[in-house]
Motif scaffolding. Structure first.
Motif, PDB file in Angstrom:
ATOM      1  N   ARG A 127     -31.679  16.518   8.490  1.00 17.25           N
ATOM      2  CA  ARG A 127     -32.662  17.583   8.315  1.00 17.25           C
ATOM      3  C   ARG A 127     -33.904  17.080   7.591  1.00 17.25           C
ATOM      4  O   ARG A 127     -33.846  16.116   6.838  1.00 17.25           O
TER       5      ARG A 127
ATOM      6  N   TYR B 152     -30.246  25.075   1.769  1.00 18.93           N
ATOM      7  CA  TYR B 152     -29.362  25.678   0.770  1.00 18.93           C
ATOM      8  C   TYR B 152     -29.630  25.174  -0.638  1.00 18.93           C
ATOM      9  O   TYR B 152     -29.142  25.733  -1.608  1.00 18.93           O
TER      10      TYR B 152
ATOM     11  N   LYS C 235     -33.166  20.587   2.991  1.00 17.14           N
ATOM     12  CA  LYS C 235     -31.891  21.302   2.956  1.00 17.14           C
ATOM     13  C   LYS C 235     -32.157  22.745   2.538  1.00 17.14           C
ATOM     14  O   LYS C 235     -32.571  22.990   1.407  1.00 17.14           O
TER      15      LYS C 235
ATOM     16  N   TYR D 102     -22.904  19.875  -3.503  1.00 17.62           N
ATOM     17  CA  TYR D 102     -23.294  18.737  -2.669  1.00 17.62           C
ATOM     18  C   TYR D 102     -23.251  17.437  -3.475  1.00 17.62           C
ATOM     19  O   TYR D 102     -23.656  17.404  -4.619  1.00 17.62           O
TER      20      TYR D 102
ATOM     21  N   LEU E 227     -22.605  25.831   6.808  1.00 11.88           N
ATOM     22  CA  LEU E 227     -23.200  26.901   6.010  1.00 11.88           C
ATOM     23  C   LEU E 227     -24.534  27.228   6.668  1.00 11.88           C
ATOM     24  O   LEU E 227     -25.444  26.387   6.644  1.00 11.88           O
TER      25      LEU E 227
ATOM     26  N   GLU F 171     -25.700  27.163   9.670  1.00  9.72           N
ATOM     27  CA  GLU F 171     -26.272  26.272  10.688  1.00  9.72           C
ATOM     28  C   GLU F 171     -26.587  27.109  11.932  1.00  9.72           C
ATOM     29  O   GLU F 171     -26.045  28.209  12.107  1.00  9.72           O
TER      30      GLU F 171
ATOM     31  N   ARG G  10     -19.235  31.321  -1.290  1.00 11.39           N
ATOM     32  CA  ARG G  10     -19.665  29.951  -1.040  1.00 11.39           C
ATOM     33  C   ARG G  10     -19.001  29.004  -2.031  1.00 11.39           C
ATOM     34  O   ARG G  10     -19.069  29.216  -3.235  1.00 11.39           O
TER      35      ARG G  10
ATOM     36  N   ASP H  70     -19.743  16.986   9.751  1.00 11.51           N
ATOM     37  CA  ASP H  70     -20.710  18.075   9.600  1.00 11.51           C
ATOM     38  C   ASP H  70     -20.764  18.833  10.925  1.00 11.51           C
ATOM     39  O   ASP H  70     -20.432  18.284  11.970  1.00 11.51           O
ATOM     40  N   ALA H  71     -21.272  20.039  10.883  1.00 14.11           N
ATOM     41  CA  ALA H  71     -21.344  20.826  12.118  1.00 14.11           C
ATOM     42  C   ALA H  71     -22.560  20.473  12.962  1.00 14.11           C
ATOM     43  O   ALA H  71     -22.656  20.895  14.099  1.00 14.11           O
ATOM     44  N   HIS H  72     -23.503  19.700  12.392  1.00 16.60           N
ATOM     45  CA  HIS H  72     -24.688  19.334  13.187  1.00 16.60           C
ATOM     46  C   HIS H  72     -24.577  17.889  13.668  1.00 16.60           C
ATOM     47  O   HIS H  72     -25.336  17.019  13.252  1.00 16.60           O
TER      48      HIS H  72
ATOM     49  N   ILE I 230     -17.629  21.587   9.278  1.00 18.26           N
ATOM     50  CA  ILE I 230     -17.937  22.549   8.209  1.00 18.26           C
ATOM     51  C   ILE I 230     -19.374  23.030   8.356  1.00 18.26           C
ATOM     52  O   ILE I 230     -20.242  22.280   8.790  1.00 18.26           O
TER      53      ILE I 230
ATOM     54  N   ASP J  30     -18.523  28.128   5.254  1.00 15.89           N
ATOM     55  CA  ASP J  30     -18.606  28.212   3.793  1.00 15.89           C
ATOM     56  C   ASP J  30     -19.405  29.463   3.394  1.00 15.89           C
ATOM     57  O   ASP J  30     -20.360  29.376   2.624  1.00 15.89           O
TER      58      ASP J  30
ATOM     59  N   HIS K   9     -25.880  12.290  14.148  1.00 17.10           N
ATOM     60  CA  HIS K   9     -25.929  13.276  13.063  1.00 17.10           C
ATOM     61  C   HIS K   9     -27.365  13.737  12.868  1.00 17.10           C
ATOM     62  O   HIS K   9     -28.286  12.920  12.785  1.00 17.10           O
TER      63      HIS K   9
END
Ligand code: UDP
Ligand code: MN
Length: 640
Positions: free
Chosen positions: A413, A418, A416, A382, A191, A193, A256, A279-281, A189, A222, A410
């Motif tokens: 960050r 967002y 965040k 979140y 947003l 990235e 979103r 997660d996508a990262h 998933i 998203d 993973h």
């Protein structure tokens, strides 16, 4: 990351050499297009064994390196200029034709280079990375860092199929997994990235999951705003699908909806036996999927989590994380717990670790996950969804385990982008979990967040369908959960009043835990955050600071040491075992009196001073109020 500025004649030669190589390489690349990386490595190793001194092999190795870098750069061409293509290739250690090698030249050049000025000395991006970046490059890197919360500048330069250091316990290497494992859909998933980060996740999954088991990768967007995640990403997906027909899918939210909904959308779009929601990262490590699939094959009611290792946000180094269980506190913030004692007793570091919850990334039998209600779609942006899944799974007949042999790196960050302050969303989601799953223990979530029990003023949405789900599945109580699954989380059954605590002499200042490290509570301007949370118990104990309530992390109690005038904060268990004076008489709007020493907690203003100090002294009749009370406590003197 050092970047070369090439002076003089040598670079011209070098560029010529590289150009020849690039042509050669394009030719080689066409020839090896269908070879996967492992094949290439295998080929290379084989060649090494048979002809160690063979210059051709060295050249092939060099070509492979260049191919990797160039192909990555081509994939990322939307934001990599052509000059960089030449600039970014890794150079071989040894020259094959007797001239000075490029690497040697680079070292030579760096010796003479004046260090560029640090443009962002306070930025966490440059604490251990980026020494040799020019000022322009620093500006670019910093701007990307602020936008994403991690080092996109570096990510865009790293190979998509970089190798990862081995992090699993060595005994995992001896494990043999059956061939006929269930198939897996992997959901990523995202947003906003970075494209290179998402592509690296995809590449790691393709390269490190047995192809006969990997049914699909489902990307869920998203509703990202970044243009590069629209058409350009679509193009890249098409390219992957040419090589791996039908492997990549993308689902896009029209608005979103937050990470919980994104995960639910991914689950809906997936079709394999098992679904891993990531997660996508991330970058998956070797044999990450086999332990998951083998465990779920054994027992389809187990929801599993890999162990996360950390990809550092600045230099993208992998840091091995120790195996742990996933837990939470009464605010439902997730945290790591040490594995249960029976896990240590097994003396097998590869054994699954029974876990109260998950951190957010997990894998499950797709149908079982559906049957127990996937995730709570009422969660906002979140947080909390992982704890809800943990509690629900256990209470409704499943189990949660962390698998030490399955490793997923993973990217954590630095911030965040967002949502700068997560606490509002987490608070709202935590109250949903409390209302649906926690029965009489739900009050503890209210205490931890310092919200009133009546009219909390927080809209946590409609929970009726989740309550129905609980009924339909005939789930167990939270009391069963805490006693059988999570005994480390200590119930707070004696709290009768909580929140900030003020003295009627000056209501703008509050009791505060004081500077850390340190044990002296003070008076400070009221802000109401956790250092100013006070919990008064019917037993007479007063906890100061955010509620910890865990077996290993004990709250701090206000004590009168009888030495001097300053009050003291001591770990409650220590205070208890030492027999310190830690019990207080108090009711709303009255004095705070130590039950043993009979001294009062009071304010003084020293001569000439403008601020109040918090001290213990003979009672002068000062009065205190606490922000929230439990039921009608405080209306009369409570027994204690
Ligand atoms: N995400 C999302 N929608 C949101 C917020 C986050 O799809 O509103 C994605 C985000 O891109 C990431 C995943 O959800 O892939 C988890 O978020 P994050 O990594 O920020 O959380 P953490 O891993 O730090 O808990
Ligand atoms: Mn994440």
């Amino acid at each position: 990351m050092s970047r070369r500025k090439l002076p003089g004649l040598f670079p011209t030669l070098l560029i010529l050499l590289l150009t020849v190589n690039i042509f050669f390489m394009v030719y080689v690349k066409i020839a090896i297009k269908d070879l996967r990386k492992e094949d290439l490595v295998h080929l290379k190793l084989h060649a090494w064994k048979s002809a160690k001194e063979n210059v051709l092999v060295e050249h092939l190795e060099y070509i492979e390196m260049v191919v990797q870098n160039i192909s990555n750069s081509i994939k990322l061409s939307s934001n990599v200029e052509e000059r960089k293509l030449v600039d970014d290739v890794q150079l071989p250690e040894k020259s094959t034709d007797g001239v000075q090698s490029a690497k040697e030249a680079k070292k030579e050049e760096e010796k003479h280079k004046v260090s560029p000025k640090m443009r962002f000395p306070d930025s966490s991006l440059f604490k251990r990375w980026g020494d040799n970046l020019s000022e322009d490059e620093q500006v670019k890197a910093q701007a990307l860092f602020e936008q994403y919360g991690y080092n996109v500048y570096l990510s865009n330069l790293l190979p998509l199929d970089r190798s990862l250091k081995a992090t699993r316990p060595s005994r995992c290497l001896e494990k043999k997994y059956p061939q006929d494992l269930p198939t897996i859909s992997v959901v990523l998933i995202f947003l906003n990235e970075a494209t290179s980060v998402i592509l690296r996740a995809i590449t790691s999954i393709i390269n490190r999951t047995p192809p006969h088991l990997l049914k699909e990768i489902v990307l869920v967007d998203d509703c990202s705003a970044h243009e590069e995640l629209k058409g350009p990403l679509e193009e890249k997906i098409k390219r992957y699908n040419v090589q791996h027909p039908g492997l990549l899918k993308i689902v896009r939210h029209q608005r979103r909806e937050g990470l919980t909904q994104a995960r639910i959308s991914g689950w809906k779009a997936s079709s394999a036996d098992v679904v891993a929601i990531l997660d996508a990262h991330i970058e998956v490590n070797h044999e990450w999927a086999e332990p998951i699939l083998a465990r779920i094959k054994e027992d389809h009611t187990v929801i599993v989590s890999p162990v996360f290792d950390n990809i550092r946000f600045d230099d993208f180094e992998i840091v091995r994380y120790i195996e742990a269980a996933d837990g939470f506190d009464w605010a439902l913030w997730c945290l790591y717990e040490s594995p249960p004692t029976d896990w240590y007793a097994l003396k097998d570091e590869t054994a699954p670790i029974r876990s109260p919850s998950v951190m957010g990334i997990f894998a499950a039998n797709r149908e079982f996950l559906g049957a127990i209600g996937v995730l709570d779609g009422g969660m906002h942006i979140y947080g909390g969804e992982n704890v809800e899944l943990g509690i629900r799974t256990w209470q409704c007949g499943g189990k949660i385990e962390v698998l030490p042999c399955s490793r997923v790196a993973h990217l954590e960050r630095a911030h965040k982008p967002y949502l700068l302050d997560l606490s509002h969303a987490v608070k709202q989601n935590a109250l949903r979990v409390a209302e649906v799953w926690m029965d009489e223990y739900k009050y503890m979530v209210y205490y931890a967040w310092n919200v009133p029990l009546e009219n909390p003023g927080i809209d946590f949405g409609d929970v009726s369908s989740r309550k129905e789900l609980r009924k339909k599945l005939n789930c167990r109580s939270f009391d069963w959960y805490i006693k059988n699954v999570y005994p480390n989380l200590i119930p707070q059954t004696t709290i009768v009043a909580y929140g900030t605590m003020r003295n009627t002499l000056n209501e703008g200042i509050c009791i505060d835990q004081g500077p850390l490290p340190g044990n002296t509570p003070i008076m400070y301007d009221c802000h109401g955050y956790s250092p100013q949370h006070v919990f008064y118990h019917s037993t007479g104990e007063i906890y100061v600071g955010s509620l910890r309530a865990r077996r290993d992390i004990v709250d701090r109690c206000l004590v009168d040491t009888s030495q001097g005038e300053l009050p003291f904060l001591e770990q409650c268990d220590v205070a208890m075992s030492k027999g310190l004076s830690m019990h207080w008489d108090f009711r709303q709007g009255a004095a705070v009196i130590n039950k043993i020493t009979k001294r009062c907690l009071e304010l003084v203003k020293d001569e000439g001073a403008s601020v109040y100090r918090l001290i213990l002294q003979n009672c002068t009749g000062q009065k205190w109020t606490i922000q929230h009370t439990v039921k009608d406590w405080g209306s009369k003197r409570t027994a204690g």
